[in-house]
Design an enzyme around this catalytic site. Sequence first.
Site, PDB file in Angstrom:
ATOM      1  N   ALA A   4       9.226  -1.448 -39.800  1.00 18.62           N
ATOM      2  CA  ALA A   4       9.718  -0.787 -38.977  1.00 18.62           C
ATOM      3  C   ALA A   4       9.244  -0.294 -37.721  1.00 18.62           C
ATOM      4  CB  ALA A   4      10.587   0.809 -39.057  1.00 18.62           C
ATOM      5  N   CYS A  63      15.943  -6.788 -31.305  1.00 23.13           N
ATOM      6  CA  CYS A  63      14.489  -5.847 -32.789  1.00 23.13           C
ATOM      7  C   CYS A  63      15.512  -4.560 -33.135  1.00 23.13           C
ATOM      8  CB  CYS A  63      13.838  -5.258 -31.578  1.00 23.13           C
ATOM      9  SG  CYS A  63      12.604  -3.835 -32.473  1.00 23.13           S
ATOM     10  N   LYS A  96      16.469 -15.081 -28.849  1.00 24.44           N
ATOM     11  CA  LYS A  96      16.784 -14.062 -30.285  1.00 24.44           C
ATOM     12  C   LYS A  96      17.783 -13.317 -30.850  1.00 24.44           C
ATOM     13  CE  LYS A  96      12.899 -13.702 -33.750  1.00 24.44           C
ATOM     14  NZ  LYS A  96      11.796 -13.634 -33.572  1.00 24.44           N
ATOM     15  N   ASN A 123      16.298 -13.432 -36.307  1.00 26.20           N
ATOM     16  CA  ASN A 123      15.427 -12.033 -36.090  1.00 26.20           C
ATOM     17  C   ASN A 123      15.330 -11.915 -37.473  1.00 26.20           C
ATOM     18  OD1 ASN A 123      13.640  -9.656 -36.162  1.00 26.20           O
ATOM     19  ND2 ASN A 123      14.174  -9.600 -33.663  1.00 26.20           N
ATOM     20  N   GLY A 148      11.729 -12.607 -44.509  1.00 28.00           N
ATOM     21  CA  GLY A 148      10.878 -13.208 -46.340  1.00 28.00           C
ATOM     22  C   GLY A 148      11.849 -14.586 -46.553  1.00 28.00           C
ATOM     23  N   GLY A 175      13.708 -17.374 -41.101  1.00 30.47           N
ATOM     24  CA  GLY A 175      14.100 -16.766 -41.089  1.00 30.47           C
ATOM     25  C   GLY A 175      13.680 -16.972 -42.502  1.00 30.47           C
TER      26      GLY A 175
END
Length: 236
Positions: A4, A63, A96, A123, A148, A175
């Site tokens: 974050a 985001c 994105k 994202n 991840g 990703g």
Amino acid sequence: MLNAIGIQNPGIERWVADFAPRIGSLPVPVWGSAVGTSPGEFGRVAAGLDSAGVIAVEVNLSCPNLAGEMFSLAPVSAAEVVEAVRAATLLPVGAKLSPNTVEIAAVAGACLGAGADFLVLTNTVWGAGIDLWERRPTVNGGIGGYSGPPLKPIALRCVIEVHRSFPDAAIVGCGGVATGIDLIEYLLAGASAVAMGTVHFAEPKAGRRIHRELKRLLQKIGAGSVRELIGELKLT
Ligand SMILES: Cc1cc2nc3c(=O)[nH]c(=O)nc-3n(C[C@H](O)[C@H](O)[C@H](O)COP(=O)(O)O)c2cc1C
């Protein structure tokens, strides 16, 4: 990884002053990532990145850690931002997007319609962690972006859906890429490039290893080039 961070940065003017003199001497081409709280602000940041000498502007519509609604959750808001960036630069513009939407293909279509040259999918996905001893969330604000390997199936799904709707769109898969196998999966799904984030925290030179693995795998599966794998997933 659950983060974050919230895009700390010194503002575009300071960034340009600091980075523009150094971009030309780097051994790799550099993309800029534009972020803002309104379409106009995105445009202003994109113009600044352009003036600094980046070769493309990626528009961070996704985001998870900023106040307010994420622009990439709906086609109209995503398109407004891409339009503003398109008007601010002649450089290639990439959108994105977030996997946190049920209409990823519609959002992708709106961005392409507004002038995006490529799409970055995706994202982070929204996630949370809890520290049971403290009874507190593990990241500020309670909810962060999860990335991840566990993100890979989710982002792959987005690439497949968008590629099916827009077969000619240039897609950067992102990703959970950590191996050559992951990379080839993204190519088959319809991406023509991949981006990597989380893997670098444990292995800063992962790109070199993955490139070596890719070359070996291409031989193993009898593929002459990366290009011939793009979008070759057999869905039926
Ligand atoms: C610590 C951290 C910071 C990130 N910051 C940004 C950012 O500033 N802008 C952005 O577009 N994506 C950001 N991301 C998302 C990554 O670029 C990437 O889309 C996502 O993590 C999925 O790829 P990965 O699984 O290879 O990390 C961040 C991810 C992490 C883990």
